[in-house]
Design a protein around this motif. Structure first.
Motif, PDB file in Angstrom:
ATOM      1  N   GLY A 182       0.773  -1.292  -0.146  1.00 21.99           N
ATOM      2  CA  GLY A 182      -0.060   0.037   0.056  1.00 21.99           C
ATOM      3  C   GLY A 182       0.697   1.411  -0.010  1.00 21.99           C
ATOM      4  N   CYS A 183       0.044   2.328   0.122  1.00 21.21           N
ATOM      5  CA  CYS A 183       0.879   3.564  -0.033  1.00 21.21           C
ATOM      6  C   CYS A 183      -0.129   4.674   0.854  1.00 21.21           C
ATOM      7  CB  CYS A 183       1.134   3.975  -1.561  1.00 21.21           C
ATOM      8  SG  CYS A 183       1.620   5.883  -1.558  1.00 21.21           S
ATOM      9  N   PRO A 184       0.562   5.466   1.505  1.00 21.67           N
ATOM     10  CA  PRO A 184      -0.710   6.469   2.394  1.00 21.67           C
ATOM     11  C   PRO A 184      -0.687   7.734   1.723  1.00 21.67           C
ATOM     12  CG  PRO A 184       1.787   6.345   3.174  1.00 21.67           C
ATOM     13  CD  PRO A 184       1.825   5.318   2.059  1.00 21.67           C
ATOM     14  N   PHE A 185      -0.050   7.834   0.553  1.00 19.22           N
ATOM     15  CA  PHE A 185      -0.256   9.168  -0.498  1.00 19.22           C
ATOM     16  C   PHE A 185      -1.486   8.956  -1.314  1.00 19.22           C
ATOM     17  CE2 PHE A 185       4.347   9.230   1.055  1.00 19.22           C
ATOM     18  CZ  PHE A 185       4.316  10.183   1.763  1.00 19.22           C
ATOM     19  N   ASP A 186      -1.716  10.244  -1.763  1.00 19.16           N
ATOM     20  CA  ASP A 186      -2.986  10.372  -2.425  1.00 19.16           C
ATOM     21  C   ASP A 186      -2.952  11.104  -3.912  1.00 19.16           C
ATOM     22  OD1 ASP A 186      -5.753   9.883  -2.759  1.00 19.16           O
ATOM     23  OD2 ASP A 186      -6.460  11.555  -1.664  1.00 19.16           O
ATOM     24  N   CYS A 187      -1.977  10.799  -4.687  1.00 14.98           N
ATOM     25  CA  CYS A 187      -1.678  11.694  -6.022  1.00 14.98           C
ATOM     26  C   CYS A 187      -3.079  11.031  -6.741  1.00 14.98           C
ATOM     27  CB  CYS A 187      -0.465  10.960  -6.795  1.00 14.98           C
ATOM     28  SG  CYS A 187       0.947  11.186  -5.588  1.00 14.98           S
ATOM     29  N   SER A 188      -3.594  12.060  -7.464  1.00 12.90           N
ATOM     30  CA  SER A 188      -4.979  12.046  -8.018  1.00 12.90           C
ATOM     31  C   SER A 188      -5.111  11.059  -9.063  1.00 12.90           C
ATOM     32  CB  SER A 188      -5.633  13.483  -8.332  1.00 12.90           C
ATOM     33  OG  SER A 188      -4.729  14.190  -8.985  1.00 12.90           O
ATOM     34  N   LYS A 218       2.193  24.487  -9.911  1.00 10.12           N
ATOM     35  CA  LYS A 218       0.919  24.353 -10.224  1.00 10.12           C
ATOM     36  C   LYS A 218       0.204  22.840 -10.587  1.00 10.12           C
ATOM     37  CE  LYS A 218      -1.175  25.134 -14.109  1.00 10.12           C
ATOM     38  NZ  LYS A 218      -1.470  25.690 -15.358  1.00 10.12           N
ATOM     39  N   MET A 219       1.186  22.245 -11.287  1.00 13.87           N
ATOM     40  CA  MET A 219       0.754  21.025 -11.767  1.00 13.87           C
ATOM     41  C   MET A 219       0.974  20.001 -10.762  1.00 13.87           C
ATOM     42  SD  MET A 219      -0.548  21.513 -14.699  1.00 13.87           S
ATOM     43  CE  MET A 219      -1.305  19.862 -14.949  1.00 13.87           C
ATOM     44  N   LEU A 220       1.908  20.255  -9.826  1.00 11.20           N
ATOM     45  CA  LEU A 220       2.203  19.117  -8.829  1.00 11.20           C
ATOM     46  C   LEU A 220       1.006  19.579  -7.879  1.00 11.20           C
ATOM     47  CD1 LEU A 220       6.247  19.385  -8.103  1.00 11.20           C
ATOM     48  CD2 LEU A 220       4.956  17.647  -9.251  1.00 11.20           C
ATOM     49  N   ASP A 221       0.685  20.547  -7.670  1.00  9.24           N
ATOM     50  CA  ASP A 221      -0.499  20.758  -6.721  1.00  9.24           C
ATOM     51  C   ASP A 221      -1.851  20.224  -7.245  1.00  9.24           C
ATOM     52  OD1 ASP A 221       1.288  22.235  -5.159  1.00  9.24           O
ATOM     53  OD2 ASP A 221       0.686  23.930  -5.578  1.00  9.24           O
ATOM     54  N   LEU A 222      -2.056  20.478  -8.560  1.00  4.64           N
ATOM     55  CA  LEU A 222      -3.249  20.065  -9.291  1.00  4.64           C
ATOM     56  C   LEU A 222      -3.266  18.377  -9.169  1.00  4.64           C
ATOM     57  CD1 LEU A 222      -3.516  22.282 -12.440  1.00  4.64           C
ATOM     58  CD2 LEU A 222      -5.205  22.052 -10.538  1.00  4.64           C
ATOM     59  N   MET A 223      -1.908  17.727  -9.295  1.00  2.00           N
ATOM     60  CA  MET A 223      -2.031  16.437  -9.071  1.00  2.00           C
ATOM     61  C   MET A 223      -2.365  15.781  -7.755  1.00  2.00           C
ATOM     62  SD  MET A 223       1.269  15.719 -11.597  1.00  2.00           S
ATOM     63  CE  MET A 223       1.320  15.848 -13.278  1.00  2.00           C
ATOM     64  N   ASN A 224      -2.308  16.565  -6.842  1.00  2.00           N
ATOM     65  CA  ASN A 224      -2.334  16.257  -5.634  1.00  2.00           C
ATOM     66  C   ASN A 224      -0.945  15.642  -4.906  1.00  2.00           C
ATOM     67  OD1 ASN A 224      -3.370  16.836  -2.826  1.00  2.00           O
ATOM     68  ND2 ASN A 224      -4.439  14.616  -2.976  1.00  2.00           N
ATOM     69  N   ARG A 233      -9.417   9.817  -9.363  1.00  2.00           N
ATOM     70  CA  ARG A 233      -9.986  11.512  -9.495  1.00  2.00           C
ATOM     71  C   ARG A 233      -9.710  11.974 -10.946  1.00  2.00           C
ATOM     72  NH1 ARG A 233      -8.135  11.535  -4.643  1.00  2.00           N
ATOM     73  NH2 ARG A 233      -6.671  13.424  -5.016  1.00  2.00           N
ATOM     74  N   PHE A 234      -8.462  11.446 -11.361  1.00  2.00           N
ATOM     75  CA  PHE A 234      -8.156  12.116 -12.636  1.00  2.00           C
ATOM     76  C   PHE A 234      -9.089  11.448 -13.704  1.00  2.00           C
ATOM     77  CE2 PHE A 234      -4.984  11.272 -16.349  1.00  2.00           C
ATOM     78  CZ  PHE A 234      -5.420  12.230 -17.009  1.00  2.00           C
ATOM     79  N   HIS A 235      -9.583  10.325 -13.613  1.00  2.00           N
ATOM     80  CA  HIS A 235     -10.459   9.689 -14.581  1.00  2.00           C
ATOM     81  C   HIS A 235     -11.793  10.002 -14.403  1.00  2.00           C
ATOM     82  CE1 HIS A 235     -13.108   6.498 -16.112  1.00  2.00           C
ATOM     83  NE2 HIS A 235     -12.295   6.100 -17.022  1.00  2.00           N
ATOM     84  N   GLU A 236     -12.221  10.548 -13.105  1.00  2.00           N
ATOM     85  CA  GLU A 236     -13.307  11.011 -12.938  1.00  2.00           C
ATOM     86  C   GLU A 236     -13.551  12.417 -13.666  1.00  2.00           C
ATOM     87  OE1 GLU A 236     -16.946  10.499 -11.541  1.00  2.00           O
ATOM     88  OE2 GLU A 236     -15.619   9.174 -11.427  1.00  2.00           O
ATOM     89  N   THR A 237     -12.326  13.326 -13.527  1.00  2.00           N
ATOM     90  CA  THR A 237     -12.503  14.653 -14.051  1.00  2.00           C
ATOM     91  C   THR A 237     -12.461  14.561 -15.477  1.00  2.00           C
ATOM     92  OG1 THR A 237     -10.749  15.170 -12.373  1.00  2.00           O
ATOM     93  CG2 THR A 237     -11.078  16.759 -14.064  1.00  2.00           C
ATOM     94  N   VAL A 238     -11.942  13.475 -16.250  1.00  2.00           N
ATOM     95  CA  VAL A 238     -12.076  13.793 -17.775  1.00  2.00           C
ATOM     96  C   VAL A 238     -13.151  12.515 -18.476  1.00  2.00           C
ATOM     97  CG1 VAL A 238      -9.662  14.502 -17.663  1.00  2.00           C
ATOM     98  CG2 VAL A 238      -9.986  12.057 -17.819  1.00  2.00           C
ATOM     99  N   LYS A 239     -13.821  11.736 -17.528  1.00  2.60           N
ATOM    100  CA  LYS A 239     -14.614  10.733 -17.918  1.00  2.60           C
ATOM    101  C   LYS A 239     -15.350  11.126 -19.107  1.00  2.60           C
ATOM    102  CE  LYS A 239     -18.026  10.467 -14.592  1.00  2.60           C
ATOM    103  NZ  LYS A 239     -18.341   9.830 -13.154  1.00  2.60           N
ATOM    104  N   GLU A 240     -16.006  12.419 -19.023  1.00  2.07           N
ATOM    105  CA  GLU A 240     -16.871  12.859 -20.047  1.00  2.07           C
ATOM    106  C   GLU A 240     -16.014  13.167 -21.543  1.00  2.07           C
ATOM    107  OE1 GLU A 240     -20.006  12.549 -19.719  1.00  2.07           O
ATOM    108  OE2 GLU A 240     -19.819  12.076 -17.628  1.00  2.07           O
TER     109      GLU A 240
END
Ligand code: B12
Ligand code: SF4
Length: 478
Positions: free
Chosen positions: A212-218, A318-324, A389-396
């Motif tokens: 596992g991994c405790p981080f949360d990259c989107s 900015k991108m690193l932050d958007l990727m969480n 979350r990335f998939h969720e954002t672009v699924k449309e």
């Protein structure tokens, strides 16, 4: 659905199958590092410890499915368990068909079936185990061998009357130290080690110290272990390293953890124990720039750290932050400098095409890359993996069905309508390639020539490629 056969003939017999075939995968073969599946080796060892007869068909070096047919005849298993990755879906289905033809119950586990349970059941598997497999597979094996129904076993999903039926959730193992050492004898370790020796002169093997991994990259898919994180004790890790060096004369290991060294006290203790054990090993791992402090890198280098995979991802904060991502450019720079100073090879992962990225962000990534010129790198076009979350954002905005999955993209195709067309990202990948080639040629060509090549390529980018490739989407950061 195969009715579980009643075979009151001794202990349960399980045949595990790794469907990955390096030969039939010429595109990937160059990039894929060959190690046996640690998931299957641990499953096999655990089942054996609990009096299950375990065999394995590892297709990595096979030309066709004939080893499977032979094993089905000679082992006559109660159950065939297949490890799944997206890349091997079709072969997994063929394996299930052959096993069914032999009257055997089939079960799928591993990352792909965990994210696409229905696809595997629809394609003919009798059951899927989407989570941690050890205890669940043991209970299924015992249930099948006893002729029982396994639909209610915790951690199992089956289809009944057209509906998905999930057993109760299976809790994660509490103590990873309680797991036996991987059952390396189930695969042809000599062949794996020989392949490595041929390529690198080293006898390389892989191991895991955590799950596992405790981080949360989107954009990260963590289908099996989610955001949970458990570690073995440093003493247990040493036991495995000693076994690899003494039994197989391994002299280079890859720590395959999602993130190596999440806890500083843990890694400090491991380093102390490695120093005391003096195994003469070199090793590599994947780690985060926020964890790789210069003093830690110094200590790790002294016990054999030779190469680190670092998820740099972008040269734009900015991108690193958007990727969480949870990392900063300062940390990237500090780590890259420290790695260089210690003489540790660095392999950077970079990503293009994540939502919100502009051409200026890509330029920032290229500038960072040029500044540090890592020895190795991979620059991929962002892949929206279902469940993230990335998939969720672009699924449309996903392209047609064929391109919308994670299949076959390998980070080379654009799978959703991003800010720019695919050609622009491919061209940017080529620009990184040129820089990397110039970096490799350092010492053989003059710095002045290298500067001029970069200047000409940048001019071409500005005046020709960029205007030509951004097409209608000019300047839209999506
Ligand atoms: C280490 C690693 C590698 C290593 C070693 C792989 C190996 N042979 O073990 C290397 C670098 C070589 C590698 C290569 C690749 N990898 Co890789 N890798 C990983 C990583 C980080 C850990 C895998 C691991 O050992 N996990 C620990 C073990 C214990 O877990 P596990 O394998 O999932 O098994 C448990 C359960 O899933 C379940 N289970 C597994 N199989 C089965 C079978 C049955 C019957 C049952 C009941 C249960 C069960 O029980 C196991 C024990 O609890 C994962 C990410 C991750 N955290 O899983 C990516 C991951 C598995 N890799 C991935 C990919 C894409 C690849 C490549 C295709 C990349 C490429 N194009 O080069 C290649 C494929 C190589 C191959 N031989 O198949 C993806 C798979 C995604 C997918 N849906 O297919 C993952 C999930 C990373 C990601 N998020 O994208 N990889
Ligand atoms: S990308 Fe790495 S650090 Fe981020 S969540 Fe995934 S495994 Fe963890």
């Amino acid at each position: 659905m195969i009715e579980p056969p009643v075979r009151p003939d001794g202990p349960p017999r399980v045949l595990l199958v790794d469907p990955y075939m390096s030969r039939s995968d010429p595109m990937e073969r160059k990039f894929v590092e060959l190690y046996p599946s640690l998931g299957l080796l641990t499953l096999g060892a655990y089942l054996r410890d609990h009096d299950v007869e375990v065999s394995m068909v590892d297709l990595t070096f096979a030309r066709d499915l004939s080893p499977l047919s032979r094993a089905l005849r000679s082992v006559d298993p109660h159950l065939v368990g297949v490890h799944t990755k997206t890349l091997t879906f079709e072969r997994a289905v063929q394996i299930a068909r052959q096993a069914h033809a032999a009257g055997t119950f089939t079960i799928a586990g591993g990352p792909d079936s965990a994210t696409r349970i229905e696809a595997y059941l629809d394609a003919g598997f009798d059951a899927v185990v989407p989570g941690e497999g050890e205890v669940t597979l043991l209970e299924v094996a015992r249930g099948i061998a006893a002729g029982g129904d396994v639909g209610a076993v915790p951690g199992v999903v089956v289809r009944r009357g057209g509906k998905l039926v999930r057993g109760p959730p299976r809790p994660f193992l509490k103590d990873l130290d309680a797991l036996p050492l991987p059952a390396w004898d189930l695969v042809d370790m000599d062949r794996y080690l020989h392949e490595w020796e041929k390529r690198t002169g080293e006898r390389r093997a892989a191991l895991l110290t955590s799950r596992g991994c405790p981080f949360d990259c989107s954009w990260c898919s963590k289908p099996t272990f989610g955001r949970t994180f458990r570690q073995q004790s440093p003493a247990r890790v040493i036991e495995e390293l000693v076994a690899l060096t003494t039994r197989y004369r391994v002299d280079y290991v890859r720590f395959c953890d999602d993130v190596f060294g999440v806890s500083r006290p843990w890694i400090d203790e491991l380093i102390d124990r490695m120093t005391a054990a003096d195994l003469g090993l070199q090793f590599e791992c994947l780690a985060r720039v926020d964890l790789l402090k210069p003093d830690l890198l110094h200590r790790l280098r002294k016990v054999g750290l030779a190469r680190v995979y670092v998820g740099v991802e972008s040269g734009s904060q900015k991108m690193l932050d958007l990727m969480n991502r949870g990392t900063t450019l300062t940390q990237v720079e500090r780590t890259a400098q420290a790695l260089r100073a210690e003489g540790i090879r660095q392999f950077w992962f970079l990503m293009l095409g994540y939502p919100g990225e502009t051409l200026e962000d890509i330029e920032a990534t290229l500038r960072l890359f040029r500044r540090f010129s890592p020895e190795e790198y991979s620059v991929s076009i962002a892949v929206p993996i279902p469940g993230t979350r990335f998939h969720e954002t672009v699924k449309e905005r996903l392209f047609g069905k064929k391109r919308s999955g994670t299949r076959g993209s390998g980070g080379r195709s654009l799978l959703y309508e991003a800010a720019y067309p695919q050609g622009l990202y491919r061209w940017q990948q080529a620009r990184f390639g040129l820089d990397a080639a110039l970096g490799r040629a350092r010492g053989r060509i003059s710095p002045e020539l290298a500067r001029r090549v970069v200047h000409v390529a940048d001019g071409f980018h500005e005046r020709v490629a960029r205007p030509l490739l951004i097409g209608k989407n000019r300047g839209r950061a999506r």
